[in-house]
Design a protein around this motif. Structure first.
Motif, PDB file in Angstrom:
ATOM      1  N   ASN A 167      -9.591  31.460  13.804  1.00 21.29           N
ATOM      2  CA  ASN A 167      -8.258  32.002  13.515  1.00 21.29           C
ATOM      3  C   ASN A 167      -7.157  31.222  14.226  1.00 21.29           C
ATOM      4  N   ALA A 168      -5.903  31.519  13.844  1.00 15.22           N
ATOM      5  CA  ALA A 168      -4.734  31.110  14.635  1.00 15.22           C
ATOM      6  C   ALA A 168      -4.273  32.349  15.395  1.00 15.22           C
ATOM      7  N   MET A 169      -3.543  32.149  16.493  1.00 16.22           N
ATOM      8  CA  MET A 169      -3.005  33.319  17.203  1.00 16.22           C
ATOM      9  C   MET A 169      -1.561  33.102  17.635  1.00 16.22           C
ATOM     10  N   ILE A 170      -0.746  34.125  17.367  1.00 13.99           N
ATOM     11  CA  ILE A 170       0.620  34.160  17.921  1.00 13.99           C
ATOM     12  C   ILE A 170       0.595  35.207  19.010  1.00 13.99           C
ATOM     13  N   PHE A 171       0.998  34.821  20.197  1.00 10.66           N
ATOM     14  CA  PHE A 171       0.910  35.734  21.334  1.00 10.66           C
ATOM     15  C   PHE A 171       2.299  36.094  21.840  1.00 10.66           C
ATOM     16  N   LYS A 172       2.500  37.384  22.066  1.00 12.07           N
ATOM     17  CA  LYS A 172       3.753  37.843  22.678  1.00 12.07           C
ATOM     18  C   LYS A 172       3.417  38.482  24.029  1.00 12.07           C
ATOM     19  N   PRO A 173       3.844  37.847  25.109  1.00  8.06           N
ATOM     20  CA  PRO A 173       3.610  38.472  26.412  1.00  8.06           C
ATOM     21  C   PRO A 173       4.613  39.598  26.645  1.00  8.06           C
ATOM     22  N   SER A 174       4.382  40.382  27.673  1.00  3.35           N
ATOM     23  CA  SER A 174       5.373  41.392  28.057  1.00  3.35           C
ATOM     24  C   SER A 174       6.642  40.677  28.522  1.00  3.35           C
ATOM     25  N   PRO A 175       7.823  41.215  28.189  1.00  3.09           N
ATOM     26  CA  PRO A 175       9.054  40.560  28.661  1.00  3.09           C
ATOM     27  C   PRO A 175       9.192  40.596  30.183  1.00  3.09           C
ATOM     28  N   PHE A 176       8.367  41.389  30.869  1.00  3.51           N
ATOM     29  CA  PHE A 176       8.413  41.386  32.338  1.00  3.51           C
ATOM     30  C   PHE A 176       7.641  40.216  32.917  1.00  3.51           C
ATOM     31  N   THR A 177       6.752  39.614  32.137  1.00  2.00           N
ATOM     32  CA  THR A 177       5.929  38.500  32.634  1.00  2.00           C
ATOM     33  C   THR A 177       5.809  37.420  31.556  1.00  2.00           C
TER      34      THR A 177
END
Ligand SMILES: NC(=O)C1=CN([C@@H]2O[C@H](COP(=O)(O)OP(=O)(O)OC[C@H]3O[C@@H](n4cnc5c(N)ncnc54)[C@H](O)[C@@H]3O)[C@@H](O)[C@H]2O)C=CC1
Ligand SMILES: NCCCC(=O)O
Length: 486
Positions: A167-177
């Motif tokens: 697969n491909a992955m788009i990752f969104k971290p928490s805006p705090f980190t």
């Protein structure tokens, strides 16, 4: 425009579009970097790039993917101290612990690299020489949404199985980190993944929603709170998308009187005070059999008071600051309420001001041990997500099992006893996805991790996770003539 991680970084720093997000490192309580939130346009670009990369990556053999993941794992190992330092600044956890997180990160990549080459279907013989076979195929563009407590580790635990499956992955971290995951994107690129295959977008709820609702996103893997998990489920339902939910917990740790006391005390600290207590699977309800209650409590308090709090970048520190001021105040609020409801604070539970003047605005508190707790108290029922251990006493095995299961959560549980039959009997009765016997909060990547009940579903790590990032195609092959009904 390719929105791979490099573009995303420069977009953030030079051409902010949409609301800006202030990154406020917890060590000092001041802003050191500003990121721009990715809006709908940036999310669309990321998906477009991920789709293009998926076309290339999904055609590679398992062994080819294995080699790239192994190379990424090697680079993470090589840059272990640097990544751990960034993670400490990102989150506030001690550098000592951040190194453990980085280890469970590269180990995860190595583990799934190993599985990538052995992913296979089945061959099934049918009458008359006909046969069928199954193919394990990737899903497409997967989305990972992470919490702030294990930013780098969460990104690895999601992306490694996703990429291993093609697969491909788009990752969104928490805006705090938001910071450390950018290093992972850089490392994947250096290791040889196609541009856009692992992409990072920054932002909060709105960015997460654009991702979850995007028609070309095939799967969402989420780590975070129960209320957000419920929203993710609603959004995924609209597109009939599979999801993995790693949510909160209020896990029991049961200490029987026949335990090895020294190990049980160490286990209780491991279960409560890693990452300032901001750990989903923490064993925060510590049930202690009456015969050893006094002795156990005395030892726990002694060790808790000895935890070195302060600058998390210093080698000797074992507890850094909490993630932000509102969270610190929330945790202190739980302790105040616990006192009002009749619990006794045996140690900690108050703000800690380090001697070093440069740390005076950090969000530090002293780890807290509460006793005289009852099952109906808020501190025993709700997830605090801070360094607060609640000690409860019990008499019998049957009683403690019932009380341990009396929660809407079911992420983890632990048992300390020398009686091996009792250990397995109790664990079999516990309603929790991750159970520990005579230890707590160790994270071997070979073992599946995930919850029962409101703690979520799906698993991370272990062989089973391959099933959560792939789909099964069945092919039926006729070797004779068609026997028609018409
Ligand atoms: N089971 C597990 O593996 C873990 C569970 N957690 C749980 O996470 C919680 C703490 O983490 P938080 O970051 O405060 O959780 P959170 O639920 O507030 O946020 C988690 C992530 O979801 C995003 N988000 C928020 N609203 C969204 C929406 N409407 N749509 C899409 N994305 C959205 C956030 O920006 C963040 O990246 C605790 O309850 C903890 O137990 C944390 C770590 C591990
Ligand atoms: N290494 C433990 C993972 C648990 C959590 O993400 O909270």
């Amino acid at each position: 425009m390719a929105l791979n991680h490099r573009a995303a970084v420069s977009l953030s720093r030079k051409e902010p579009r949409g609301p800006r997000w202030r990154f406020c490192p917890v060590l000092l309580g001041r802003v050191i970097a500003t990121f721009a939130c990715s809006g709908e346009k940036e999310v669309n670009l990321a998906v477009q790039d991920a789709k293009a990369a998926f076309k290339i990556w999904s055609q590679k053999s398992g062994m080819e993917r294995c080699r790239v993941l192994l190379e990424a794992a090697r680079i993470i190992r090589e840059r272990r101290d640097e990544i751990a330092t960034v993670e400490t600044i990102n989150n506030g956890k001690s550098i000592f612990e951040a190194r453990w997180d980085i280890d469970t990160s590269w180990q995860c990549l190595e583990y799934y690299a190993g599985l990538a080459g052995s992913m296979a279907g089945e061959h099934i013989q049918l009458p008359g020489g006909s046969f069928g076979y199954t193919r394990r195929e990737p899903l497409g563009v997967c989305v990972g949404i992470g919490a702030w407590n294990y930013p780098f580790q969460i990104a690895c635990w999601k992306s490694a199985p996703a990429l291993a499956c093609g697969n491909a992955m788009i990752f969104k971290p928490s805006p705090f980190t938001p910071v450390s995951v950018l290093l992972l994107a850089e490392i994947y690129t250096e290791a040889g993944v196609p541009p856009g295959l692992f992409n990072v977008v920054q932002g909060g709820a709105a960015t997460g929603q654009f991702l979850c609702l995007h028609r070309d996103v095939a799967k969402v893997s989420f780590t975070g709170s129960v209320p957000t998990g419920s929203k993710i489920m609603e959004m995924a339902a609209k597109g009939i998308k599979p999801i993995t939910l790693e949510l909160g917990g209020k896990s029991p740790l049961i200490i029987f009187s026949d335990c090895d006391l020294e190990n049980a005390v160490k286990g209780a600290l491991m279960a409560n005070f890693l990452t300032q207590g901001e750990v989903c699977c923490n064993g925060t309800r510590v049930f202690v059999q009456k015969e050893i209650l006094e002795k156990f409590t005395k030892e726990v308090v002694k060790l808790t008071q000895g935890i070195k709090i302060g600058d998390p970048l210093l080698e000797g520190t074992r507890m850094g600051p909490l993630i932000n001021r509102p969270h610190l105040e929330r945790v202190l609020g739980f302790i105040k309420l616990a006192k009002e409801q009749g619990a006794k604070v045996l140690c900690g539970g108050d703000v800690y001001v380090p001697e070093d003047p440069k740390l005076k605005d950090g969000y530090y508190m002293r780890p807290c041990v509460l006793t005289d707790c009852r099952d109906d108290m808020t501190c025993v029922r709700e997830e605090i997500f801070g360094p607060v251990m609640s000690i409860l006493s019990f008499d019998t095995e049957a009683e403690v099992l019932e009380r341990a299961n009396n929660t809407t959560f079911g992420l983890a549980a632990g048992v300390f006893t020398r009686d091996i039959q009792r250990a397995h009997r109790v664990v079999a009765g516990l309603q929790a996805g991750m159970c520990f016997i005579n230890n707590y909060n160790v994270s071997p990547v070979e073992l599946p991790f995930g919850g029962y009940k409101k703690s979520g579903f799906g698993r991370e790590n272990g062989r089973v996770t391959i099933e959560y990032y792939s789909q099964l195609k069945t092919v039926c092959v006729e070797m004779g003539d068609v026997e028609s009904a018409f």
